[in-house]
Design a protein around this motif. Sequence first.
Motif, mmCIF file in Angstrom:
data_model
loop_
_atom_site.group_PDB
_atom_site.id
_atom_site.type_symbol
_atom_site.label_atom_id
_atom_site.label_comp_id
_atom_site.label_asym_id
_atom_site.label_seq_id
_atom_site.Cartn_x
_atom_site.Cartn_y
_atom_site.Cartn_z
ATOM 1 N N CYS A 203 -36.049 22.159 6.525
ATOM 2 C CA CYS A 203 -35.909 21.206 7.624
ATOM 3 C C CYS A 203 -34.472 20.732 7.749
ATOM 4 O O CYS A 203 -33.665 20.875 6.817
ATOM 5 C CB CYS A 203 -36.842 20.004 7.445
ATOM 6 N N VAL A 204 -34.170 20.159 8.898
ATOM 7 C CA VAL A 204 -32.946 19.395 9.106
ATOM 8 C C VAL A 204 -33.394 17.975 9.433
ATOM 9 O O VAL A 204 -34.318 17.775 10.214
ATOM 10 C CB VAL A 204 -32.071 19.992 10.223
ATOM 11 N N ALA A 205 -32.754 16.986 8.793
ATOM 12 C CA ALA A 205 -33.217 15.602 8.890
ATOM 13 C C ALA A 205 -32.062 14.669 9.192
ATOM 14 O O ALA A 205 -30.919 14.914 8.797
ATOM 15 C CB ALA A 205 -33.886 15.181 7.583
ATOM 16 N N MET A 206 -32.382 13.575 9.875
ATOM 17 C CA MET A 206 -31.360 12.611 10.296
ATOM 18 C C MET A 206 -31.898 11.189 10.118
ATOM 19 O O MET A 206 -33.057 10.916 10.429
ATOM 20 C CB MET A 206 -30.987 12.851 11.759
ATOM 21 N N PRO A 207 -31.050 10.277 9.627
ATOM 22 C CA PRO A 207 -31.485 8.889 9.510
ATOM 23 C C PRO A 207 -31.572 8.224 10.870
ATOM 24 O O PRO A 207 -30.919 8.636 11.827
ATOM 25 C CB PRO A 207 -30.379 8.248 8.657
ATOM 26 N N ILE A 208 -32.381 7.184 10.947
ATOM 27 C CA ILE A 208 -32.429 6.312 12.123
ATOM 28 C C ILE A 208 -31.796 4.992 11.701
ATOM 29 O O ILE A 208 -32.291 4.319 10.786
ATOM 30 C CB ILE A 208 -33.872 6.089 12.601
ATOM 31 N N LEU A 209 -30.689 4.646 12.322
ATOM 32 C CA LEU A 209 -29.893 3.492 11.931
ATOM 33 C C LEU A 209 -29.786 2.498 13.079
ATOM 34 O O LEU A 209 -29.764 2.888 14.247
ATOM 35 C CB LEU A 209 -28.477 3.918 11.510
ATOM 36 N N THR A 210 -29.695 1.212 12.738
ATOM 37 C CA THR A 210 -29.430 0.210 13.760
ATOM 38 C C THR A 210 -27.968 0.308 14.187
ATOM 39 O O THR A 210 -27.175 1.052 13.611
ATOM 40 C CB THR A 210 -29.684 -1.215 13.231
ATOM 41 N N GLU A 211 -27.606 -0.470 15.211
ATOM 42 C CA GLU A 211 -26.227 -0.459 15.692
ATOM 43 C C GLU A 211 -25.242 -0.854 14.606
ATOM 44 O O GLU A 211 -24.081 -0.428 14.609
ATOM 45 C CB GLU A 211 -26.091 -1.403 16.888
ATOM 46 N N ARG A 212 -25.690 -1.680 13.660
ATOM 47 C CA ARG A 212 -24.842 -2.133 12.567
ATOM 48 C C ARG A 212 -24.970 -1.264 11.325
ATOM 49 O O ARG A 212 -24.444 -1.599 10.263
ATOM 50 C CB ARG A 212 -25.145 -3.595 12.239
ATOM 51 N N GLY A 213 -25.702 -0.152 11.455
ATOM 52 C CA GLY A 213 -25.787 0.805 10.359
ATOM 53 C C GLY A 213 -26.885 0.564 9.363
ATOM 54 O O GLY A 213 -26.924 1.224 8.315
ATOM 55 N N ARG A 214 -27.806 -0.364 9.654
ATOM 56 C CA ARG A 214 -28.911 -0.592 8.725
ATOM 57 C C ARG A 214 -29.961 0.493 8.895
ATOM 58 O O ARG A 214 -30.357 0.833 10.010
ATOM 59 C CB ARG A 214 -29.561 -1.961 8.957
ATOM 60 N N LEU A 215 -30.413 1.028 7.768
ATOM 61 C CA LEU A 215 -31.407 2.094 7.782
ATOM 62 C C LEU A 215 -32.770 1.551 8.170
ATOM 63 O O LEU A 215 -33.237 0.558 7.608
ATOM 64 C CB LEU A 215 -31.499 2.732 6.392
ATOM 65 N N ILE A 216 -33.433 2.222 9.137
ATOM 66 C CA ILE A 216 -34.797 1.832 9.495
ATOM 67 C C ILE A 216 -35.776 2.995 9.415
ATOM 68 O O ILE A 216 -36.977 2.809 9.598
ATOM 69 C CB ILE A 216 -34.869 1.185 10.892
ATOM 70 N N GLY A 217 -35.289 4.198 9.124
ATOM 71 C CA GLY A 217 -36.189 5.336 8.999
ATOM 72 C C GLY A 217 -35.429 6.642 9.079
ATOM 73 O O GLY A 217 -34.201 6.679 8.981
ATOM 74 N N ALA A 218 -36.174 7.714 9.242
ATOM 75 C CA ALA A 218 -35.569 9.039 9.395
ATOM 76 C C ALA A 218 -36.544 9.951 10.113
ATOM 77 O O ALA A 218 -37.752 9.687 10.163
ATOM 78 C CB ALA A 218 -35.201 9.643 8.038
ATOM 79 N N MET A 219 -36.018 11.028 10.674
ATOM 80 C CA MET A 219 -36.853 12.022 11.325
ATOM 81 C C MET A 219 -36.314 13.415 11.011
ATOM 82 O O MET A 219 -35.142 13.574 10.635
ATOM 83 C CB MET A 219 -36.920 11.780 12.832
ATOM 84 N N ARG A 227 -40.099 31.964 9.824
ATOM 85 C CA ARG A 227 -39.900 31.833 11.255
ATOM 86 C C ARG A 227 -38.430 31.639 11.647
ATOM 87 O O ARG A 227 -38.007 32.046 12.730
ATOM 88 C CB ARG A 227 -40.730 30.640 11.768
ATOM 89 N N THR A 228 -37.656 31.001 10.754
ATOM 90 C CA THR A 228 -36.272 30.677 11.126
ATOM 91 C C THR A 228 -35.441 30.489 9.870
ATOM 92 O O THR A 228 -35.866 30.818 8.756
ATOM 93 C CB THR A 228 -36.245 29.415 12.009
ATOM 94 N N ASN A 229 -34.250 29.928 10.017
ATOM 95 C CA ASN A 229 -33.379 29.650 8.878
ATOM 96 C C ASN A 229 -32.654 28.327 9.109
ATOM 97 O O ASN A 229 -32.758 27.718 10.181
ATOM 98 C CB ASN A 229 -32.390 30.798 8.662
ATOM 99 N N LEU A 230 -31.912 27.874 8.112
ATOM 100 C CA LEU A 230 -31.250 26.579 8.206
ATOM 101 C C LEU A 230 -30.199 26.543 9.307
ATOM 102 O O LEU A 230 -30.024 25.528 9.985
ATOM 103 C CB LEU A 230 -30.616 26.216 6.864
ATOM 104 N N ALA A 231 -29.504 27.653 9.503
ATOM 105 C CA ALA A 231 -28.476 27.690 10.548
ATOM 106 C C ALA A 231 -29.099 27.476 11.928
ATOM 107 O O ALA A 231 -28.537 26.768 12.776
ATOM 108 C CB ALA A 231 -27.726 29.018 10.497
ATOM 109 N N SER A 232 -30.259 28.075 12.151
ATOM 110 C CA SER A 232 -30.930 27.885 13.437
ATOM 111 C C SER A 232 -31.471 26.467 13.575
ATOM 112 O O SER A 232 -31.383 25.856 14.646
ATOM 113 C CB SER A 232 -32.073 28.895 13.586
ATOM 114 N N LEU A 233 -32.027 25.919 12.481
ATOM 115 C CA LEU A 233 -32.511 24.544 12.535
ATOM 116 C C LEU A 233 -31.368 23.573 12.804
ATOM 117 O O LEU A 233 -31.549 22.572 13.494
ATOM 118 C CB LEU A 233 -33.205 24.170 11.229
ATOM 119 N N GLU A 234 -30.198 23.861 12.279
ATOM 120 C CA GLU A 234 -29.051 22.965 12.452
ATOM 121 C C GLU A 234 -28.657 22.834 13.924
ATOM 122 O O GLU A 234 -28.075 21.812 14.328
ATOM 123 C CB GLU A 234 -27.874 23.463 11.634
ATOM 124 N N LYS A 235 -28.988 23.827 14.734
ATOM 125 C CA LYS A 235 -28.676 23.754 16.157
ATOM 126 C C LYS A 235 -29.454 22.638 16.859
ATOM 127 O O LYS A 235 -29.117 22.245 17.981
ATOM 128 C CB LYS A 235 -28.982 25.099 16.828
#
Length: 267
Positions: A203-219, A227-235
Amino acid sequence: MSRGSGDGTVGKALEVLEEVANFGRPVRFNDVLAQSRFPKPTLYRLIQTLTNQGMLDFDPERSTYAPGARLVRLAHAAWQQSSLAQVASPYLQELSEQTGETVHLAQLDSAQVLYLDKRNAKQPVEMYSQAGKVGPAYCTGVGKAMMAFLPDAEAEKVIGQQSFHIFTEHTLANAEALKEELAEIREHGYGFDREEHEPGIICVAMPILTERGRLIGAMSVTSTTDRTNLASLEKNVPLLKTAADAISREAQRWSFPDHQKQQATGL
């Protein structure tokens, strides 16, 4: 120390409730006793209290306990009011349709990952993650993405609580290796699961941050090596970023108190 073990009777009862729920099926008293830290009389008293309060349901024919209707109602209310799930729902669906892959939403639960929602790919793949499940943080994309953006002291605490069990040949084996990867994630703004928890799952994952940078989750956008590879997921990173930013804005308007306090004080 177990979470809640220092919180008196309420903490003990919640610990027992979680133990019963973690079985994933109706369970007998002796099954709980076999893994509980409480002596038999204490455990029996706690289970009876939970049953009397509707948090556990007792089946007299099978002599088993399971999560009760009151707990289900509370869980539903929590999902509606206290998590990102409701706010994020349309953005997760859109991201899954855009990528054709599985999309996860998660938050940290102490030192673990709590999966809040999951949207399956057009061709679903069997994997561990399901809404409501908890998983390790050090070997999942969403877990590492969240740990990378914690305040330093909190990150040290969470890293210190990781088990570093080796699930696959790609699993990070120790805190030093994890810290190196977290530094890379902070630099790039997103991270990967390189078959670290389950063979063939990436997977490729990203944090969900508030405007001030506080962590509230990730997706994350998750697929398989068949089916695929990391390079394709990174797109998919630009799509992830757009969705994460939209969820953050919506969540802050909706219920996150620190944002409301900052607006009130002009910080």
